[in-house]
Scaffold this motif. Structure first.
Motif, PDB file in Angstrom:
ATOM      1  N   ALA A  21      42.740  45.836  42.354  1.00 12.78           N
ATOM      2  CA  ALA A  21      43.504  44.589  42.354  1.00 12.78           C
ATOM      3  C   ALA A  21      44.932  44.813  41.878  1.00 12.78           C
ATOM      4  CB  ALA A  21      42.819  43.557  41.452  1.00 12.78           C
ATOM      5  N   GLU A  22      45.105  45.740  40.932  1.00  9.19           N
ATOM      6  CA  GLU A  22      46.442  45.948  40.377  1.00  9.19           C
ATOM      7  C   GLU A  22      46.517  47.335  39.745  1.00  9.19           C
ATOM      8  OE1 GLU A  22      49.317  44.059  36.872  1.00  9.19           O
ATOM      9  OE2 GLU A  22      47.457  43.029  37.479  1.00  9.19           O
ATOM     10  N   ALA A  23      47.669  47.976  39.899  1.00 13.03           N
ATOM     11  CA  ALA A  23      47.890  49.283  39.278  1.00 13.03           C
ATOM     12  C   ALA A  23      49.274  49.295  38.662  1.00 13.03           C
ATOM     13  CB  ALA A  23      47.766  50.406  40.305  1.00 13.03           C
ATOM     14  N   SER A  24      49.339  49.725  37.404  1.00 12.88           N
ATOM     15  CA  SER A  24      50.612  49.782  36.696  1.00 12.88           C
ATOM     16  C   SER A  24      50.745  51.129  36.010  1.00 12.88           C
ATOM     17  CB  SER A  24      50.692  48.656  35.660  1.00 12.88           C
ATOM     18  OG  SER A  24      51.877  48.758  34.905  1.00 12.88           O
ATOM     19  N   VAL A  25      51.877  51.813  36.256  1.00 15.30           N
ATOM     20  CA  VAL A  25      52.099  53.147  35.701  1.00 15.30           C
ATOM     21  C   VAL A  25      53.220  53.093  34.673  1.00 15.30           C
ATOM     22  CG1 VAL A  25      52.765  55.521  36.203  1.00 15.30           C
ATOM     23  CG2 VAL A  25      51.342  54.254  37.831  1.00 15.30           C
ATOM     24  N   ASN A  26      52.945  53.645  33.487  1.00 16.22           N
ATOM     25  CA  ASN A  26      53.935  53.737  32.422  1.00 16.22           C
ATOM     26  C   ASN A  26      54.511  55.134  32.433  1.00 16.22           C
ATOM     27  OD1 ASN A  26      55.217  54.160  29.860  1.00 16.22           O
ATOM     28  ND2 ASN A  26      54.080  52.412  29.026  1.00 16.22           N
ATOM     29  N   PHE A  27      55.762  55.267  32.879  1.00 22.74           N
ATOM     30  CA  PHE A  27      56.383  56.578  33.029  1.00 22.74           C
ATOM     31  C   PHE A  27      56.554  57.273  31.685  1.00 22.74           C
ATOM     32  CE2 PHE A  27      60.365  59.126  33.209  1.00 22.74           C
ATOM     33  CZ  PHE A  27      59.901  60.128  34.051  1.00 22.74           C
ATOM     34  N   ALA A  28      56.973  56.534  30.657  1.00 22.87           N
ATOM     35  CA  ALA A  28      57.241  57.133  29.348  1.00 22.87           C
ATOM     36  C   ALA A  28      55.960  57.667  28.704  1.00 22.87           C
ATOM     37  CB  ALA A  28      57.909  56.123  28.426  1.00 22.87           C
ATOM     38  N   ALA A  29      54.895  56.887  28.800  1.00 20.11           N
ATOM     39  CA  ALA A  29      53.627  57.293  28.170  1.00 20.11           C
ATOM     40  C   ALA A  29      52.768  58.139  29.093  1.00 20.11           C
ATOM     41  CB  ALA A  29      52.843  56.049  27.749  1.00 20.11           C
ATOM     42  N   GLU A  30      53.179  58.240  30.372  1.00 19.49           N
ATOM     43  CA  GLU A  30      52.412  58.979  31.385  1.00 19.49           C
ATOM     44  C   GLU A  30      50.972  58.477  31.464  1.00 19.49           C
ATOM     45  OE1 GLU A  30      53.018  63.094  30.205  1.00 19.49           O
ATOM     46  OE2 GLU A  30      54.519  63.308  31.786  1.00 19.49           O
ATOM     47  N   LYS A  31      50.863  57.132  31.525  1.00 16.28           N
ATOM     48  CA  LYS A  31      49.548  56.508  31.621  1.00 16.28           C
ATOM     49  C   LYS A  31      49.522  55.511  32.756  1.00 16.28           C
ATOM     50  CE  LYS A  31      47.886  56.903  26.849  1.00 16.28           C
ATOM     51  NZ  LYS A  31      47.377  56.157  25.676  1.00 16.28           N
ATOM     52  N   THR A  32      48.334  55.330  33.298  1.00 14.66           N
ATOM     53  CA  THR A  32      48.135  54.375  34.380  1.00 14.66           C
ATOM     54  C   THR A  32      47.077  53.354  33.975  1.00 14.66           C
ATOM     55  OG1 THR A  32      48.649  56.037  36.051  1.00 14.66           O
ATOM     56  CG2 THR A  32      47.449  54.100  36.785  1.00 14.66           C
ATOM     57  N   SER A  33      47.374  52.084  34.195  1.00 12.39           N
ATOM     58  CA  SER A  33      46.397  51.021  33.962  1.00 12.39           C
ATOM     59  C   SER A  33      46.011  50.432  35.310  1.00 12.39           C
ATOM     60  CB  SER A  33      46.987  49.929  33.063  1.00 12.39           C
ATOM     61  OG  SER A  33      47.337  50.460  31.795  1.00 12.39           O
ATOM     62  N   VAL A  34      44.708  50.355  35.561  1.00 18.32           N
ATOM     63  CA  VAL A  34      44.228  49.891  36.857  1.00 18.32           C
ATOM     64  C   VAL A  34      43.193  48.789  36.665  1.00 18.32           C
ATOM     65  CG1 VAL A  34      43.174  50.572  39.046  1.00 18.32           C
ATOM     66  CG2 VAL A  34      44.547  52.228  37.763  1.00 18.32           C
ATOM     67  N   VAL A  35      43.367  47.718  37.410  1.00 14.53           N
ATOM     68  CA  VAL A  35      42.364  46.646  37.465  1.00 14.53           C
ATOM     69  C   VAL A  35      41.612  46.806  38.778  1.00 14.53           C
ATOM     70  CG1 VAL A  35      41.959  44.163  37.477  1.00 14.53           C
ATOM     71  CG2 VAL A  35      43.840  45.112  36.115  1.00 14.53           C
ATOM     72  N   TYR A  36      40.284  47.053  38.686  1.00 11.48           N
ATOM     73  CA  TYR A  36      39.525  47.324  39.914  1.00 11.48           C
ATOM     74  C   TYR A  36      38.113  46.773  39.806  1.00 11.48           C
ATOM     75  CZ  TYR A  36      37.196  51.072  37.316  1.00 11.48           C
ATOM     76  OH  TYR A  36      36.472  51.770  36.391  1.00 11.48           O
ATOM     77  N   ASP A  37      37.467  46.690  40.953  1.00 10.15           N
ATOM     78  CA  ASP A  37      36.090  46.211  41.024  1.00 10.15           C
ATOM     79  C   ASP A  37      35.149  47.416  40.917  1.00 10.15           C
ATOM     80  OD1 ASP A  37      33.640  45.136  41.544  1.00 10.15           O
ATOM     81  OD2 ASP A  37      34.164  44.232  43.465  1.00 10.15           O
ATOM     82  N   PRO A  38      34.398  47.548  39.823  1.00  8.32           N
ATOM     83  CA  PRO A  38      33.529  48.718  39.654  1.00  8.32           C
ATOM     84  C   PRO A  38      32.405  48.796  40.685  1.00  8.32           C
ATOM     85  CG  PRO A  38      33.114  47.091  37.939  1.00  8.32           C
ATOM     86  CD  PRO A  38      34.337  46.641  38.672  1.00  8.32           C
ATOM     87  N   ALA A  39      32.119  47.682  41.359  1.00  7.25           N
ATOM     88  CA  ALA A  39      31.083  47.707  42.390  1.00  7.25           C
ATOM     89  C   ALA A  39      31.591  48.387  43.661  1.00  7.25           C
ATOM     90  CB  ALA A  39      30.630  46.282  42.717  1.00  7.25           C
ATOM     91  N   VAL A  40      32.917  48.473  43.818  1.00  4.10           N
ATOM     92  CA  VAL A  40      33.520  49.061  45.020  1.00  4.10           C
ATOM     93  C   VAL A  40      34.139  50.418  44.724  1.00  4.10           C
ATOM     94  CG1 VAL A  40      35.252  48.704  46.835  1.00  4.10           C
ATOM     95  CG2 VAL A  40      33.978  46.751  45.920  1.00  4.10           C
ATOM     96  N   MET A  41      34.700  50.569  43.547  1.00  2.53           N
ATOM     97  CA  MET A  41      35.494  51.742  43.198  1.00  2.53           C
ATOM     98  C   MET A  41      34.993  52.323  41.879  1.00  2.53           C
ATOM     99  SD  MET A  41      38.159  53.681  43.864  1.00  2.53           S
ATOM    100  CE  MET A  41      38.795  52.696  45.229  1.00  2.53           C
TER     101      MET A  41
END
Length: 395
Positions: A21-41
């Motif tokens: 549903a949504e993906a956000s990448v923090n360049f400084a922290a080198e981290k990615t936050s992802v909102v996803y459906d665990p039944a699909v992904m």
């Protein structure tokens, strides 16, 4: 990632995946936050998407000992507890060597989180260098053997003492005294030889769970306690109904201890096989460096090093012969008793034995990549593998 363009590329790669549903990448922290459906992904697919975009995820692996497991149900419970920890990608538990292996995202999982998950499931944890599967199995086997011998000896006496009841010979005075004798014999079987069942059941109960120990404790305790009441207060029961079942409770404890003992012996033999394979490795290697031949620990050999092997020595790692000729005994790999001639261009396998001549070879696989290391890994994986099943174990 090196710039804002990299950030956007990763975000787009993730957002293209179905179920995200949504993906956000923090360049400084080198981290990615992802909102996803665990039944699909699942997390592995997200990591795959990042790698397909030309980047990588910091995935690490750790192993530690787990104590208190007795069956496949325990294995499943520990794996489920570990997989619930946010950031854990995969958890595999080997009942035979009592080891859990966890793949997780670095920075998202702390080792204490894993420890709390194990302890929260009702099992014990052996940390770091304290863990030794060999010592653990040997200690457990000795304890089981001692408990089984005690239980077997007392159970034999209990069964012999129960013969009058089985044969219908029940003079009242004789049976009253005989019941006290049986109570005295059954008590150490129930609470000393069988103490491991009570500890296991209590550990599960504290966390609102039940396991095989719970069933053993309920069954044997019911027979023992009923018989104890009959012995100590026979007047509470109608005439002819004051039977005792000390033989039943003691026999169940003894037979299950026998099963545990045989299981512990099988584990020990399998681990002994792995230990024997490890013992086939050479401890050092003679490596050419800067024109000199140096004896270095096996762990210091690197891919591309030129290694010298003399007659009677073990080949330390896998490689390809660059000069010299000899015969090599490869029976430990192929089972072939006749040594194989090796000359320039031929492959040699680590832990095989050089027979007649000397040769030099260039290392191609070292450490965990050698053929012997892979065989050891496959044996350990086979030891802990579980058959596929559509029904989850519950007891």
């Amino acid at each position: 990632m090196t710039c804002a363009s990299c950030v956007r590329r990763v975000e787009q790669a993730l957002e293209k995946k179905e179920g995200v549903a949504e993906a956000s990448v923090n360049f400084a922290a080198e981290k990615t936050s992802v909102v996803y459906d665990p039944a699909v992904m699942n997390p592995d697919e997200l990591i795959g998407a990042i790698r397909d975009a030309g980047y990588d995820a910091d995935v690490r692996e750790t192993s530690f000992g787990v104590t208190g497991m007795t069956c496949a149900s325990c294995v499943g419970r520990v794996e489920r507890a570990l997989k619930k920890v946010p950031g854990v990608l995969e958890a595999n538990v080997n009942l035979a060597n009592e080891k859990a292996t966890v793949r997780y995202l670095a920075g998202e999982v702390d080792h204490r989180d894993l420890e709390m998950a194990i302890e929260g499931a009702g099992y014990g944890l052996v940390r770091g260098e304290e863990f030794s599967a060999e010592d653990s199995h040997e200690s457990e086997y000795k304890k089981l053997k001692s408990d089984f011998r005690l239980a077997a000896a007392l159970t034999a006496l209990i069964l012999a003492g129960s013969l009058p009841m089985m044969l219908g010979f029940e003079p009242l005075i004789l049976m009253m005294w005989l019941n006290f004798v049986l109570l005295g014999l059954a008590t150490p079987v129930q609470f000393w030889a069988g103490r491991r069942f009570y500890r296991g059941a209590w550990g599960a109960l504290r966390h609102g769970q039940a396991n095989m120990n719970t069933l053993v404790v309920m069954g044997t305790s019911a027979a023992y306690l009923y018989s104890a009441v009959v012995t100590l207060a026979p007047g509470l029961f109608a005439a002819g109904r004051a039977d005792v079942y000390f033989d039943t409770s003691a026999l169940i404890v003894t037979l299950i201890l026998l099963g545990r003992l045989l299981e512990a012996r099988a584990k020990g033999r399998t681990n002994e096989a792995i230990k024997t394979l490890a013992g086939l490795q050479a401890k050092t290697a003679r490596v050419e460096r800067e024109g000199d031949e140096l004896d270095v620990p096996l762990e210091d050999v690197r891919v591309g090093d030129v290694v010298v092997v003399r007659p009677g020595e073990k080949v330390p790692v896998d490689g390809r012969v660059v000069s010299g000729e000899s015969t090599v005994d490869e029976a430990m790999i192929t089972g072939e008793s006749i040594p194989i001639t090796k000359s320039e261009g031929d492959e040699v396998i680590g832990a095989t034995v050089n027979k007649t001549g000397s040769f030099r070879f260039r290392a191609t696989r070292v450490g965990g990549e050698t053929a012997l290391a892979q065989i050891m890994r496959m044996v350990e994986q086979a030891q802990g593998s579980k058959p596929p099943s559509s029904v989850s174990p519950t007891g």
